[in-house]
Design a protein around this motif. Structure first.
Motif, PDB file in Angstrom:
ATOM      1  N   PRO A  11       0.584  -1.114   0.316  1.00  0.00           N
ATOM      2  CA  PRO A  11       0.223  -0.455  -0.043  1.00  0.00           C
ATOM      3  C   PRO A  11       0.937   1.284   0.104  1.00  0.00           C
ATOM      4  CG  PRO A  11      -1.022  -2.010   1.889  1.00  0.00           C
ATOM      5  CD  PRO A  11       0.522  -2.056   1.396  1.00  0.00           C
ATOM      6  N   VAL A  12       0.228   2.370  -1.266  1.00  0.00           N
ATOM      7  CA  VAL A  12       0.709   3.734  -0.843  1.00  0.00           C
ATOM      8  C   VAL A  12       1.331   4.391   0.705  1.00  0.00           C
ATOM      9  CG1 VAL A  12       0.150   4.158  -2.743  1.00  0.00           C
ATOM     10  CG2 VAL A  12      -1.649   4.750  -1.311  1.00  0.00           C
ATOM     11  N   PRO A  13       1.424   4.868   1.504  1.00  0.00           N
ATOM     12  CA  PRO A  13       1.278   5.254   2.347  1.00  0.00           C
ATOM     13  C   PRO A  13       0.696   5.911   3.053  1.00  0.00           C
ATOM     14  CG  PRO A  13       3.471   6.141   1.424  1.00  0.00           C
ATOM     15  CD  PRO A  13       2.712   5.637   0.858  1.00  0.00           C
ATOM     16  N   ARG A  14       0.096   6.704   2.350  1.00  0.00           N
ATOM     17  CA  ARG A  14      -1.423   7.385   3.168  1.00  0.00           C
ATOM     18  C   ARG A  14      -2.304   8.029   1.393  1.00  0.00           C
ATOM     19  NH1 ARG A  14      -1.722   7.499   8.374  1.00  0.00           N
ATOM     20  NH2 ARG A  14       0.281   8.307   8.935  1.00  0.00           N
ATOM     21  N   ILE A  15      -3.658   8.295   1.658  1.00  0.00           N
ATOM     22  CA  ILE A  15      -4.898   8.361   0.978  1.00  0.00           C
ATOM     23  C   ILE A  15      -5.376   9.171   1.147  1.00  0.00           C
ATOM     24  CG2 ILE A  15      -6.888   8.030  -0.305  1.00  0.00           C
ATOM     25  CD1 ILE A  15      -5.481   5.241  -0.932  1.00  0.00           C
ATOM     26  N   ASP A  16      -5.341  10.991   0.604  1.00  0.00           N
ATOM     27  CA  ASP A  16      -6.182  12.276   1.394  1.00  0.00           C
ATOM     28  C   ASP A  16      -7.174  12.399   0.943  1.00  0.00           C
ATOM     29  OD1 ASP A  16      -4.337  12.844   3.293  1.00  0.00           O
ATOM     30  OD2 ASP A  16      -2.659  13.345   1.316  1.00  0.00           O
ATOM     31  N   GLY A  17      -8.026  13.334   1.409  1.00  0.00           N
ATOM     32  CA  GLY A  17      -9.000  14.078   0.569  1.00  0.00           C
ATOM     33  C   GLY A  17     -10.600  12.739   1.074  1.00  0.00           C
ATOM     34  N   ARG A  18     -11.137  12.735  -0.471  1.00  0.00           N
ATOM     35  CA  ARG A  18     -11.754  11.896  -0.032  1.00  0.00           C
ATOM     36  C   ARG A  18     -12.137  10.901  -0.860  1.00  0.00           C
ATOM     37  NH1 ARG A  18     -17.205  13.203   0.092  1.00  0.00           N
ATOM     38  NH2 ARG A  18     -18.444  12.109  -1.137  1.00  0.00           N
ATOM     39  N   ALA A  19     -10.918  10.259  -1.589  1.00  0.00           N
ATOM     40  CA  ALA A  19     -10.291   8.872  -1.791  1.00  0.00           C
ATOM     41  C   ALA A  19     -10.825   7.898  -1.018  1.00  0.00           C
ATOM     42  CB  ALA A  19      -9.274   8.716  -2.481  1.00  0.00           C
ATOM     43  N   LEU A  41      -7.250  -3.470   5.383  1.00  0.00           N
ATOM     44  CA  LEU A  41      -7.046  -2.441   4.942  1.00  0.00           C
ATOM     45  C   LEU A  41      -7.813  -1.160   5.191  1.00  0.00           C
ATOM     46  CD1 LEU A  41      -5.082   0.146   6.410  1.00  0.00           C
ATOM     47  CD2 LEU A  41      -3.429  -1.191   4.243  1.00  0.00           C
ATOM     48  N   ILE A  42      -7.942   0.364   5.845  1.00  0.00           N
ATOM     49  CA  ILE A  42      -9.281   1.003   4.560  1.00  0.00           C
ATOM     50  C   ILE A  42      -8.273   2.163   4.637  1.00  0.00           C
ATOM     51  CG2 ILE A  42     -11.148   2.445   5.622  1.00  0.00           C
ATOM     52  CD1 ILE A  42     -11.834  -0.095   7.284  1.00  0.00           C
ATOM     53  N   GLN A  43      -8.294   3.094   3.758  1.00  0.00           N
ATOM     54  CA  GLN A  43      -7.280   3.875   3.604  1.00  0.00           C
ATOM     55  C   GLN A  43      -7.905   5.363   3.203  1.00  0.00           C
ATOM     56  OE1 GLN A  43      -3.946   1.614   1.541  1.00  0.00           O
ATOM     57  NE2 GLN A  43      -2.774   3.192   2.585  1.00  0.00           N
ATOM     58  N   THR A  44      -7.899   6.246   4.164  1.00  0.00           N
ATOM     59  CA  THR A  44      -8.600   7.657   3.302  1.00  0.00           C
ATOM     60  C   THR A  44      -8.759   8.224   3.923  1.00  0.00           C
ATOM     61  OG1 THR A  44     -10.861   8.541   2.693  1.00  0.00           O
ATOM     62  CG2 THR A  44     -11.111   6.941   4.486  1.00  0.00           C
ATOM     63  N   PHE A  65       3.446  -8.599   7.086  1.00  0.00           N
ATOM     64  CA  PHE A  65       3.891  -7.421   7.642  1.00  0.00           C
ATOM     65  C   PHE A  65       4.435  -6.037   7.550  1.00  0.00           C
ATOM     66  CE2 PHE A  65       4.609  -6.084  12.409  1.00  0.00           C
ATOM     67  CZ  PHE A  65       2.745  -5.664  12.746  1.00  0.00           C
ATOM     68  N   GLU A  66       6.061  -6.423   7.123  1.00  0.00           N
ATOM     69  CA  GLU A  66       6.566  -5.087   7.012  1.00  0.00           C
ATOM     70  C   GLU A  66       6.080  -4.186   5.812  1.00  0.00           C
ATOM     71  OE1 GLU A  66       8.242  -8.842   8.554  1.00  0.00           O
ATOM     72  OE2 GLU A  66       6.668  -8.356   6.900  1.00  0.00           O
ATOM     73  N   SER A  67       5.207  -4.119   5.352  1.00  0.00           N
ATOM     74  CA  SER A  67       4.751  -3.595   4.286  1.00  0.00           C
ATOM     75  C   SER A  67       3.702  -2.429   4.458  1.00  0.00           C
ATOM     76  CB  SER A  67       3.928  -4.650   2.863  1.00  0.00           C
ATOM     77  OG  SER A  67       5.631  -4.952   2.051  1.00  0.00           O
ATOM     78  N   LEU A  68       3.574  -2.915   6.227  1.00  0.00           N
ATOM     79  CA  LEU A  68       2.158  -1.806   6.152  1.00  0.00           C
ATOM     80  C   LEU A  68       2.194  -0.437   6.199  1.00  0.00           C
ATOM     81  CD1 LEU A  68       0.315  -4.066   9.367  1.00  0.00           C
ATOM     82  CD2 LEU A  68      -0.547  -3.342   6.895  1.00  0.00           C
ATOM     83  N   ALA A 125     -16.058 -10.330  -3.467  1.00  0.00           N
ATOM     84  CA  ALA A 125     -16.184 -10.903  -2.118  1.00  0.00           C
ATOM     85  C   ALA A 125     -14.846 -10.901  -1.827  1.00  0.00           C
ATOM     86  CB  ALA A 125     -16.233 -12.556  -2.384  1.00  0.00           C
ATOM     87  N   LEU A 126     -13.860 -10.216  -1.513  1.00  0.00           N
ATOM     88  CA  LEU A 126     -12.182  -9.788  -1.902  1.00  0.00           C
ATOM     89  C   LEU A 126     -11.128 -11.104  -1.266  1.00  0.00           C
ATOM     90  CD1 LEU A 126     -12.259  -5.838  -0.469  1.00  0.00           C
ATOM     91  CD2 LEU A 126     -12.364  -6.917  -2.473  1.00  0.00           C
ATOM     92  N   ARG A 127     -10.614 -10.953  -1.911  1.00  0.00           N
ATOM     93  CA  ARG A 127      -9.641 -12.395  -1.447  1.00  0.00           C
ATOM     94  C   ARG A 127      -8.215 -11.707  -1.244  1.00  0.00           C
ATOM     95  NH1 ARG A 127     -10.658 -16.835  -4.420  1.00  0.00           N
ATOM     96  NH2 ARG A 127     -12.609 -16.753  -5.530  1.00  0.00           N
ATOM     97  N   PRO A 128      -6.908 -12.502  -0.243  1.00  0.00           N
ATOM     98  CA  PRO A 128      -6.148 -11.691   0.435  1.00  0.00           C
ATOM     99  C   PRO A 128      -5.089 -10.778  -1.017  1.00  0.00           C
ATOM    100  CG  PRO A 128      -6.912 -13.431   1.572  1.00  0.00           C
ATOM    101  CD  PRO A 128      -7.220 -13.944  -0.027  1.00  0.00           C
ATOM    102  N   GLY A 129      -4.681  -9.896  -0.563  1.00  0.00           N
ATOM    103  CA  GLY A 129      -3.556  -8.839  -1.271  1.00  0.00           C
ATOM    104  C   GLY A 129      -4.676  -8.308  -2.362  1.00  0.00           C
ATOM    105  N   GLU A 130      -6.122  -8.144  -2.015  1.00  0.00           N
ATOM    106  CA  GLU A 130      -6.902  -7.218  -3.669  1.00  0.00           C
ATOM    107  C   GLU A 130      -7.023  -6.501  -2.924  1.00  0.00           C
ATOM    108  OE1 GLU A 130     -11.238  -7.840  -6.332  1.00  0.00           O
ATOM    109  OE2 GLU A 130     -10.661  -9.809  -4.262  1.00  0.00           O
ATOM    110  N   VAL A 131      -7.014  -5.297  -4.218  1.00  0.00           N
ATOM    111  CA  VAL A 131      -7.185  -3.605  -3.317  1.00  0.00           C
ATOM    112  C   VAL A 131      -8.173  -3.015  -4.225  1.00  0.00           C
ATOM    113  CG1 VAL A 131      -5.692  -1.854  -3.422  1.00  0.00           C
ATOM    114  CG2 VAL A 131      -4.389  -3.675  -3.502  1.00  0.00           C
TER     115      VAL A 131
END
Length: 339
Positions: free
Chosen positions: A64-72, A84-87, A120-123, A324-330
């Motif tokens: 994942p990218v470090p941060r996602i800003d705004g309404r994304a 992982l929820i990023q917003t 875990f190290e990529s979080l 139905a999300l699978r591991p690694g799916e973004v």
């Protein structure tokens, strides 16, 4: 009066309410968990499906990218009920489990059929953790210890779970609430704790001593609903969410661990019920979780997404709206019209 005095609650002490009798929590107008004899009847029914030795995800491990800003709004499936929820500049984990087993033991209990979809190290930096209840496939103390050491997130959880986490992970930042409670976490985000129809236990002598919950994330990107672990309960809680919060851009709903229905129906909804829940809570998009990583019940490993798609077709809902999300799916969740 019970013939035998109940043990005192080891996790929580507080006044009675419509879901706490002074010692134990319960589901108002709901159903309690099955009895021990019912558990034995299920375990000996001989109907448990044989899962493959492993079920690797078709998606590579996400970075994942470090941060996602705004309404994304972007979500990444880790596995089971961990996403992982990023917003809004925040990184949020739901029910994080990176351990090999959902069990109090490292050598026995339900084992992963696929590795976590994010190493875990990529979080990215984790700001917030939502823990819905204390079952081992949702409250994993080993993972919380790692998160404390590397990220020091705030953990939001219902009553009683702070005792379990705080004693095992000293110094972990905890925000504990009853149903109907809320907490601001910065960036314009407010977390509401709401009812779920479930139960709790870490062992054989602490049933229903800690509360279970769902979560509503009120954000500038729209409302997000994490239902935690729940039975359908005639759709009562889904209707309440729509009435109270007005609808959702995105919902995370369990779709697995539902067979046999005579035993699992009060605590685990099936895919057809999850689709009804999506409609009742007025969610534009939904992700199916709680399937395919740990074998907890009798249904085949690939049945939940198949039944989910059939239920969507039956209800005239495009399949891309409930995945139905699978591991690694973004998944980058489309924006919806502002309410």
């Amino acid at each position: 009066m019970a013939a035998r005095k109940r043990a005192a609650n080891r996790y929580y002490s507080g006044p009675p309410s419509d879901h706490f009798d002074g010692t134990l929590f319960f589901n108002p107008d709901g159903k309690p968990p099955g009895r021990f004899l019912d558990l034995l009847k299920w375990q000996l029914n001989g109907e448990r499906s044989k899962w493959p030795p492993a079920s690797p995800s078709p998606f590579p491990r996400a970075k994942p990218v470090p941060r996602i800003d705004g309404r994304a709004l972007q979500v990444t499936m880790v596995g089971h009920s961990t996403l992982l929820i990023q917003t809004a500049g925040l990184n949020i984990l739901t029910d994080p489990v990176w351990s090999e087993r959902a069990s109090p033991f490292s050598f026995a209990g339900p084992k992963r059929f696929n590795p976590p979809g994010i190493a875990f190290e990529s979080l990215p930096p984790i700001d917030l953790v939502l823990v819905s209840h204390n079952h081992y496939d949702h409250l994993d103390l080993a993972t919380l210890k790692r998160l404390k050491a590397m990220h020091d997130p705030l953990v939001v959880t219902p009553l009683g779970n702070d005792t379990i986490i705080g004693s095992a992970v000293p110094g972990m930042r905890l925000s504990t609430h009853d149903w109907g409670g809320k907490v601001g976490v910065g960036h314009g985000v407010v977390i509401h704790l709401e009812p779920a129809h479930h139960w709790s236990a870490r062992g054989g002598r602490d049933r229903r001593m800690a509360l279970w919950a769902s979560f509503v994330l009120e954000t500038h990107a729209g409302n997000i609903y994490f239902a935690g672990d729940t039975g359908f309960h005639d759709g009562i809680n889904y209707r309440l969410m729509a009435q109270k919060h007005g609808g959702f851009r995105f919902a995370i709903l369990p779709i697995g661990a539902y067979e046999p229905r005579w035993f699992m129906e009060p605590q685990h909804q099936n895919p057809q019920e999850a689709v009804q829940g999506m409609k009742l809570c007025n969610a534009a998009y939904a992700a199916g979780c709680h399937w395919g990583t740990f074998q907890l019940t009798d249904e085949p490993i690939d049945e939940p997404p198949e039944k989910l798609n059939l239920a969507l077709d039956d209800n005239g809902i495009p399949r891309e709206r409930f995945r139905a999300l699978r591991p690694g799916e973004v998944w980058t969740i489309p924006e919806i019209e502002r309410r």
